[in-house]
Structures are given as C-alpha cells and as structure tokens.
Design a protein around this motif. Structure first.
Motif, short mmCIF file in Angstrom:
data_model
loop_
_atom_site.label_atom_id
_atom_site.label_comp_id
_atom_site.label_asym_id
_atom_site.label_seq_id
_atom_site.Cartn_x
_atom_site.Cartn_y
_atom_site.Cartn_z
N GLN A 175 1.11 -1.08 0.16
CA GLN A 175 0.58 0.21 -0.27
C GLN A 175 1.69 1.41 0.04
N THR A 176 1.96 1.60 1.28
CA THR A 176 2.55 2.69 0.90
C THR A 176 3.50 3.23 -0.26
N ASP A 177 4.01 1.76 -1.06
CA ASP A 177 4.90 1.45 -2.01
C ASP A 177 3.81 2.50 -3.18
N ASN A 178 2.39 1.99 -3.16
CA ASN A 178 1.28 2.22 -4.59
C ASN A 178 1.27 2.96 -3.71
N GLY A 179 1.39 3.74 -2.72
CA GLY A 179 1.16 5.92 -2.48
C GLY A 179 2.12 6.35 -3.78
N VAL A 180 3.11 6.08 -4.21
CA VAL A 180 3.71 7.42 -4.43
C VAL A 180 3.74 7.19 -5.85
N LEU A 181 2.99 5.73 -6.55
CA LEU A 181 2.41 6.13 -7.83
C LEU A 181 1.13 6.57 -8.62
N ILE A 182 0.56 6.33 -7.70
CA ILE A 182 -1.16 7.56 -6.94
C ILE A 182 -0.70 8.50 -7.54
N ARG A 183 0.22 9.26 -6.16
CA ARG A 183 1.10 10.68 -6.42
C ARG A 183 1.81 10.81 -7.43
N MET A 184 2.15 10.77 -7.54
CA MET A 184 2.50 10.54 -9.05
C MET A 184 1.68 11.41 -10.34
N ALA A 185 0.71 10.19 -9.86
CA ALA A 185 0.02 9.93 -11.32
C ALA A 185 -1.47 11.08 -11.22
N LEU A 186 -1.60 11.07 -9.95
CA LEU A 186 -2.25 12.99 -9.36
C LEU A 186 -1.78 14.36 -10.23
N PHE A 187 0.38 13.94 -9.25
CA PHE A 187 0.65 15.52 -10.37
C PHE A 187 0.19 15.63 -11.62
N ALA A 188 0.38 13.88 -12.53
CA ALA A 188 1.33 14.45 -13.65
C ALA A 188 -0.34 14.68 -13.78
N LEU A 189 -1.74 14.13 -13.56
CA LEU A 189 -2.51 14.42 -14.38
C LEU A 189 -3.57 16.08 -13.78
N THR A 190 -3.05 16.56 -13.02
CA THR A 190 -3.17 18.43 -12.57
C THR A 190 -2.88 19.01 -13.71
N LEU A 191 -1.65 18.57 -13.30
CA LEU A 191 -0.63 19.61 -13.99
C LEU A 191 -0.72 19.32 -15.45
N GLY A 192 -1.14 18.26 -15.42
CA GLY A 192 -0.98 18.29 -17.55
C GLY A 192 0.23 17.88 -17.74
N VAL A 193 0.86 16.27 -17.03
CA VAL A 193 1.93 16.51 -18.27
C VAL A 193 2.50 14.85 -18.91
N GLU A 194 0.96 14.26 -18.21
CA GLU A 194 0.96 12.43 -18.36
C GLU A 194 1.49 12.06 -19.35
N LYS A 195 0.97 12.90 -20.74
CA LYS A 195 1.84 12.34 -21.73
C LYS A 195 3.15 13.07 -21.80
N ASP A 196 4.07 13.58 -21.34
CA ASP A 196 4.82 14.07 -21.67
C ASP A 196 6.49 13.77 -20.69
#
Ligand code: NCD
Length: 336
Positions: A299-320
């Motif tokens: 769970q705690t390891d997955n937290g990093v993946l989810i938070r990276m994804a939240l940052f990428a999507l809210t800042l609009g860089v997921e495709k870059d």
C-alpha cells in the motif's frame, strides 16, 4: 472530471472513468518509482507541502512523488511552527503559498479546511487529510492496492470487505467507502465499537447505491468470507481526552492466530498506517509481518505511484513523461 488544474478535495469528484485513467497513469510510473528511469517533466516546478498535522508516509510520499517527476518541494510541518499559530487565516496562507508553488498538498486538523484553503489558492490543491472528513489520495492508493492484490481489472463489483476500528473519525475509511460506492453490489461489514460507527450519511449513501452494509461489534465472525480486511487505528487525536480514546484502544486486534482461525487462507490485510503498535492497542500484530497477504507495505509503495499520477494529471504532463525520460545509469548500477 477534468484533472487539469483541478483541486483534488474529495472522492465525490471522481467517477469510475477518472479512477481508471488515474490507475493507468499510475501503472506507467513504476519504472520511475523503481529508479529504472528518470524524468525531468516537472523540472522547475515547486510543490508547496503544508502538513499542519502529524504525518510520515503521506508527506514523504507526496514529496518523493514530486521529486521523482523532477520537481522540488518546499514544506512546513506542524501548526506551531507556521504563521497559523500567529492567527493567520487559511485565506491569507493560501494566497501566499500559492504564489510560491505550482501545486499544493495540504493536511489540516479541521474538517473542510482544505476546501476553504483551496478557494483562495491560485494553484491546484490536493487534500492530504482534513480532520476526520476525507483523505482522497489514500482511498485511491487503497483501491489501486485492492486491484493489484486481488488481480482485478478495474471491476470491483461484488467485493466482500470488512472495515474495522474507528470508523467514526477515520477519514481514510470515509473516503474509501465513497470510492467503492461507485461500483456495484459490494458487501461492507463495518466492525467498530458502537460509539465509533461509520457516519450515518455514508452508510445511507452506500445503501442507496444498492450495496449491502452490515454493522457489527463482532470482528471474528465478520472476517469469515472476506476478500479483504481493512484495519484502522483509534484516532486518539480526535477524542476530547486520552482517557476517552483509551476506552476503545485494543478492542479489535488482528494477529496470526485470529487470522488463521477466522479469515480465508488469502484474505488481504490492509491498514492505512500508522498502526498503533503499543501493547495496549496493537490493532494489527507484527506476528503477521511475514504473511504474504499482508499488503500494508505494498500500500505505502503504491502511494508514490498514485501521487505521481495525481501530479501528472493535474499539471497536465502525463503525456510528456516518456519523452523526457532517460536511464538512471549510476544509481541502478550501484543498487544492492
Ligand atoms: C491516516 C490518516 O492520516 O488519516 N494515515 C495516513 O495518511 N496513511 C490514518 C491514521 O492516521 O490513522
């Protein structure tokens, strides 16, 4: 939801497609979180990390997630060391910090505080826990963990789960129920002391959405047919006194012998952590530490993946991300 530029304040903002989109970006974050690749996609960006309540994994994992995307973190921890202790309003703090940051992660002891803060912020704000109300990024990482542990392909219908402990004040279970509500035909067994039951409006919403809810004080019977058991800590900081919290600490405990006697052979064990490991509480015993179904550190390891994804999507860089990625040469060579 349109993630781009949005505040992430409550699970109520999400639908199942948003969850799927987020999980797919989280999957792509693995080589970066595992230090096989690096990306500078958020180079020059600053995360304002405001934790006005104790935190270890949430604060550090938000920070790591931002660093792993190439950004930098500026933070303050605790109310006493911040200007809130001098009487500054959330409005003023938000106006100031959003001038310094590209995105903010915030935790605060008051329900609704992050929402209030976000209204004055000029950049997206992610709720990292507001009082006993919500903790959306935790619920998302919990559901992502459930998906991985049970090998589910985004179809959580028919899950049979037990949530155990302080369901009244535990914000993680509030957000998790709101998230699971989006799926169909889930069976919730809610195990808590009678005084610490899940808020009625959350139970009513689950029932209205067609889920089954059974509230009980009998943990052992509740464990029998479950896909997973999610334990929580008594939220002693929300009680009027330590003595009052002590009444409930240690009421429900899961250990190896109870697990063997009452759970399915592979019932997944989850906990948002921290678990209270003091003898008088010990809701999740360390004698289960080597158990293959203990998912708490995944769970705690997955937290990093989810938070990276939240940052990428809210800042609009997921495709870059892929375009800006390269191998982590020196470090992977030296791993031991
Ligand atoms: C939880 C929280 O802060 O709500 N911790 C966390 O963020 N993983 C649970 C808790 O403190 O009991």
């Amino acid at each position: 939801m349109n993630f781009l530029g949005s505040h992430i304040l409550s699970i109520n903002q999400f639908d199942t497609q948003d969850v799927e989109a987020l999980f797919s970006v989280a999957d792509q974050m693995k080589p970066y979180a595992h230090r096989e690749l690096k990306t500078r996609v958020l180079e020059g960006a600053i995360l304002g990390s405001l934790f006005f309540e104790p935190s270890t994994r949430t604060r550090i994992s938000f920070g790591c997630a931002f660093n792993l995307l190439g950004g930098q973190v500026r933070e303050t921890t605790g109310i006493k060391t911040s200007a809130l202790a001098k009487g500054e309003s959330l409005y003023d703090t938000a106006r100031v910090i959003s001038g310094y940051s590209d995105i903010i992660a915030m935790r605060h002891p008051m329900d609704g505080s992050v929402d209030e803060f976000s209204k004055a912020s000029r950049v997206p704000v992610i709720n990292a826990g507001d009082g006993s109300a919500e903790h959306p990024s935790q619920a998302l990482l919990d559901l992502y963990t459930i998906k991985k542990e049970l090998n589910i392909n985004n179809d959580f219908d028919g899950l049979n789960i037990a949530l155990v402990g302080d369901l009244k004040y535990g914000r993680t279970v509030h957000s998790l129920c709101k998230l699971l509500k989006l799926y169909k035909n889930i069976s919730f067994t809610l195990v808590s002391p009678n005084e610490l039951k899940m808020p009625k409006e959350i139970v009513d919403d689950l029932l209205a959405a067609g889920h089954r809810v059974n509230e009980t004080e009998d943990m052992e019977t509740a464990l029998h047919d479950k896909h997973l058991v999610y334990l929580t800590r008594i939220q002693e900081e929300r009680f009027s006194s330590q003595e009052e919290a002590n009444i409930y600490r240690g009421r429900f405990r899961l250990n190896q012998s109870i697990y063997t006697a009452h759970c399915q052979p592979n019932t997944v064990i989850m906990h948002p952590l921290p678990r209270d490991s003091r003898a008088e509480a010990n809701e999740l015993d360390s004698d289960l530490n080597q158990h293959p179904s203990l998912a708490i550190f995944r769970q705690t390891d997955n937290g990093v993946l989810i938070r990276m994804a939240l940052f990428a999507l809210t800042l609009g860089v997921e495709k870059d991300i892929e375009r800006t990625s390269s191998k982590v040469g020196w470090y992977t060579d030296r791993r031991f």
